[in-house]
Design a protein around this motif. Structure first.
Motif: not given
Length: 259
Positions: A46-50, A96-99, A201-203, A207-213
């Motif tokens: 699972v690399r993204a959740i919709l 994980k990124p969530i859409v 790239p999943a990492a 990481t981008t998600k974590r840094l944005m928050r």
């Protein structure tokens, strides 16, 4: 199944599937959502959740019958141990990124859960509302923190205090949505955006998600806990009882006798 779950192409899709009750969410549905999102955290496939609903409606929020039946925690159970709060922690804490793909109405937690998603796409006919004050309750799921951050105090106060519905274009202008689309295009567009995330790239995405928050982590968790405690207390108060009784009796509530 009231929650449909499927995995394909690196995307975990969670779909509200209770159209006969306007996709109103029960405790069992919250538990399924929480368990599935938590399991996805350690699932490398699972690399993204919709998250999506039906073309007619995203979700009407809590199933009030079910919600009131479970309002009192069981012996030894903390209010915040209930499935709805397990879902809140799972969604807000997911790496994980969530859409989200939203068509129709997104009421109550149907709107507030979107504040925890990374990409949110909605139909131009979608409607949103956070009617907690109308039910004698307070905001939940971090919305009293996240909505002012996104939209500014004045616009957030209008939505959270008055509880009135608003449209997709206004939700976009408030920073709740990533894009507004024709209804027929929403799901396919959200799926395509999720597929783009899967291909990266999943990492890097995590990481981008974590840094944005950076300020949201501990602060948001503590804020949700504080909201939840007040929400639980207000749920058992006379104002909420009047609001729910009026709802089931299909009449306008009368709050004039409460200070």
């Amino acid at each position: 199944m009231d929650i449909l779950s499927s995995k394909a192409g690196g995307i975990l899709t969670l779909e509200f599937n209770r159209l006969e009750r306007k996709n109103a969410i029960t405790s069992a549905m919250y538990q399924t959502l929480a368990d599935t999102i938590n399991a996805a955290e350690s699932d490398a496939e699972v690399r993204a959740i919709l998250i999506t609903g039906k073309p007619e409606i995203f979700t009407a929020g809590n199933d009030l019958d079910d919600f009131l039946k479970t309002a009192q925690p069981k012996d030894g159970e903390a209010f915040t141990d209930r499935p709805v709060f397990q879902f809140m922690r799972a969604l807000s804490g997911s790496s994980k990124p969530i859409v989200a793909a939203v068509s129709g109405a997104a009421i109550g937690i149907g709107t507030t859960l979107l504040l925890h998603c990374d990409l949110v796409y909605a139909a131009d006919s979608a409607k949103f509302s956070v009617p907690f004050s109308q039910l004698g309750l307070c905001p939940e799921f971090g919305s009293s923190m996240l909505l002012p951050l996104a939209a500014g105090h004045a616009r957030a106060a209008e939505k959270l205090m008055l509880g009135e519905a608003f449209g997709a274009q206004e939700a976009y202008e408030m920073g709740i949505l990533s894009k507004v689309l024709p209804a027929a295009e929403v799901l396919a567009y959200a799926q395509a955006q999720a597929a783009k995330l899967v291909a990266l790239p999943a990492a890097s995405i995590r990481t981008t998600k974590r840094l944005m928050r950076p300020a949201r982590g501990v602060n948001l968790a503590a804020h949700i806990d504080a909201e939840s405690k007040l929400f639980g207390e207000m749920l058992l108060a006379p104002e909420a009882k009047e609001a729910f009784t009026a709802f089931f009796e299909k009449r306008k509530p009368d709050f004039s006798k409460f200070a």
